[in-house]
Design a protein around this motif. Structure first.
Motif, short mmCIF file in Angstrom:
data_model
loop_
_atom_site.label_atom_id
_atom_site.label_comp_id
_atom_site.label_asym_id
_atom_site.label_seq_id
_atom_site.Cartn_x
_atom_site.Cartn_y
_atom_site.Cartn_z
N SER A 14 0.86 -1.41 0.05
CA SER A 14 0.34 -0.30 -0.33
C SER A 14 1.17 1.16 0.14
CB SER A 14 -0.94 0.66 1.74
OG SER A 14 0.10 -0.14 2.12
N ASP A 15 2.04 1.20 0.19
CA ASP A 15 2.96 2.45 0.18
C ASP A 15 3.94 2.05 -0.47
OD1 ASP A 15 4.37 0.43 0.33
OD2 ASP A 15 6.01 0.56 1.80
N CYS A 16 3.29 1.25 -2.14
CA CYS A 16 4.02 1.63 -3.42
C CYS A 16 3.32 1.89 -4.68
CB CYS A 16 4.38 -0.03 -3.70
SG CYS A 16 5.50 -0.68 -2.38
N VAL A 17 2.00 2.98 -4.70
CA VAL A 17 1.02 2.86 -5.32
C VAL A 17 1.86 4.37 -6.11
CG1 VAL A 17 -0.72 4.29 -5.75
CG2 VAL A 17 -0.80 2.96 -3.65
N ASP A 18 2.53 4.72 -5.84
CA ASP A 18 3.77 5.76 -6.47
C ASP A 18 4.56 5.06 -7.52
OD1 ASP A 18 2.25 8.17 -5.89
OD2 ASP A 18 3.85 8.81 -4.03
N GLN A 19 5.34 3.85 -7.45
CA GLN A 19 5.49 3.81 -8.10
C GLN A 19 4.65 2.38 -9.09
OE1 GLN A 19 6.49 3.48 -4.74
NE2 GLN A 19 8.63 3.17 -3.88
N PHE A 20 3.84 2.05 -8.39
CA PHE A 20 3.19 1.45 -9.25
C PHE A 20 2.73 1.97 -10.26
CE2 PHE A 20 3.82 -2.57 -6.73
CZ PHE A 20 3.91 -3.54 -7.64
N ARG A 21 2.33 3.23 -10.43
CA ARG A 21 1.23 4.21 -10.89
C ARG A 21 2.85 4.54 -12.43
NH1 ARG A 21 -0.44 7.98 -7.64
NH2 ARG A 21 -2.05 7.32 -7.69
N ALA A 22 4.07 4.87 -11.83
CA ALA A 22 4.88 5.16 -12.92
C ALA A 22 5.17 3.76 -13.52
CB ALA A 22 6.12 5.58 -11.98
N MET A 23 5.02 3.18 -12.86
CA MET A 23 5.25 1.55 -13.99
C MET A 23 3.92 1.52 -14.76
SD MET A 23 5.12 -2.60 -13.36
CE MET A 23 3.47 -2.96 -12.48
N GLN A 24 3.08 1.99 -14.63
CA GLN A 24 1.68 1.54 -15.66
C GLN A 24 1.50 2.84 -16.90
OE1 GLN A 24 -0.67 -0.16 -15.20
NE2 GLN A 24 -2.22 0.01 -16.93
N GLU A 25 1.86 3.57 -16.30
CA GLU A 25 2.54 5.11 -17.04
C GLU A 25 3.90 5.03 -18.51
OE1 GLU A 25 2.99 8.72 -14.52
OE2 GLU A 25 0.65 9.10 -13.74
N CYS A 26 4.52 3.93 -18.06
CA CYS A 26 5.61 3.72 -18.81
C CYS A 26 5.31 2.65 -19.50
CB CYS A 26 6.78 3.33 -18.04
SG CYS A 26 8.06 2.68 -18.93
N MET A 27 3.92 1.63 -19.09
CA MET A 27 4.00 0.31 -20.19
C MET A 27 2.53 1.10 -21.13
SD MET A 27 3.41 -2.61 -17.55
CE MET A 27 4.41 -3.37 -16.86
N GLN A 28 2.49 2.46 -20.40
CA GLN A 28 1.23 2.76 -22.06
C GLN A 28 1.63 3.50 -22.71
OE1 GLN A 28 -1.03 4.95 -18.77
NE2 GLN A 28 -2.88 3.14 -18.44
N LYS A 29 3.01 3.80 -22.45
CA LYS A 29 3.79 4.29 -23.85
C LYS A 29 4.11 3.12 -24.81
CE LYS A 29 5.26 7.72 -20.57
NZ LYS A 29 6.27 8.16 -20.21
N TYR A 30 4.23 2.51 -23.98
CA TYR A 30 4.02 0.99 -25.59
C TYR A 30 3.47 0.27 -25.38
CZ TYR A 30 8.74 3.25 -24.65
OH TYR A 30 10.09 4.25 -23.98
N PRO A 31 2.34 0.15 -26.15
CA PRO A 31 1.05 -0.88 -25.85
C PRO A 31 1.44 -2.03 -26.83
CG PRO A 31 1.19 1.11 -27.33
CD PRO A 31 1.98 1.71 -26.42
N ASP A 32 2.31 -1.88 -27.89
CA ASP A 32 2.41 -2.89 -28.44
C ASP A 32 3.77 -4.03 -26.91
OD1 ASP A 32 1.73 -1.89 -30.71
OD2 ASP A 32 3.12 -1.13 -31.43
N LEU A 33 4.40 -3.76 -26.25
CA LEU A 33 5.50 -4.94 -25.62
C LEU A 33 4.53 -5.06 -24.75
CD1 LEU A 33 8.34 -2.72 -25.66
CD2 LEU A 33 8.50 -4.55 -27.13
N TYR A 34 3.93 -4.17 -23.92
CA TYR A 34 2.82 -4.41 -22.52
C TYR A 34 1.24 -4.46 -23.08
CZ TYR A 34 7.66 -3.24 -21.04
OH TYR A 34 8.60 -2.90 -20.75
#
Length: 131
Positions: free
Chosen positions: A78-98
């Motif tokens: 529950s203390d990792c929301v910011d890290q997971f949000r950053a990961m999700q935002e990055c993955m959305q930039k590469y829809p073919d890979l993720y």
């Protein structure tokens, strides 16, 4: 030349083995390890991660996964929301890979809901008209 043939007698098998097993070396890069190494560290080379630790969002994945793994919160991670949000935002930039499987399922569900809505509305109108 390269093969060596050794014959074992019945007597050879009757005596207990004197072979000594060598402990696995956790630093051996060729030794297959699980997700968590014997020293408690995360094994970023584990095939179980499916290559997520490398690639364009590898650093964000490592940050989020490390945070979750080492989290001591009552609701783990529950203390990792910011890290997971950053990961999700990055993955959305590469829809073919993720590929965003959840989004596709949500789109299908919402389009089915939209298809069902007019039918419900027309039924309601018919009921009003008959009363």
């Amino acid at each position: 030349g390269k093969d060596r043939i050794i014959f074992a007698t019945k007597e050879d098998h009757e005596t207990p083995s004197s072979a000594e097993l060598v402990a696995d070396d956790p630093d051996d890069p060729y030794e297959e390890q699980g997700l968590i190494l014997p020293n408690g560290d995360i094994n970023w080379n584990c095939p179980c991660l499916g290559g997520m630790a490398s690639g364009p969002c590898g650093e964000q994945f490592k940050s989020a996964f490390s945070c979750f793994h080492y989290s001591t919160e009552e609701i783990k991670g529950s203390d990792c929301v910011d890290q997971f949000r950053a990961m999700q935002e990055c993955m959305q930039k590469y829809p073919d890979l993720y590929p965003q499987e959840d989004e596709n399922e949500e789109k299908e569900k919402s389009s089915k809901d939209l298809e069902a809505t007019p039918m419900e509305t027309s039924t309601t109108k018919e009921e009003r008209g008959s009363s």
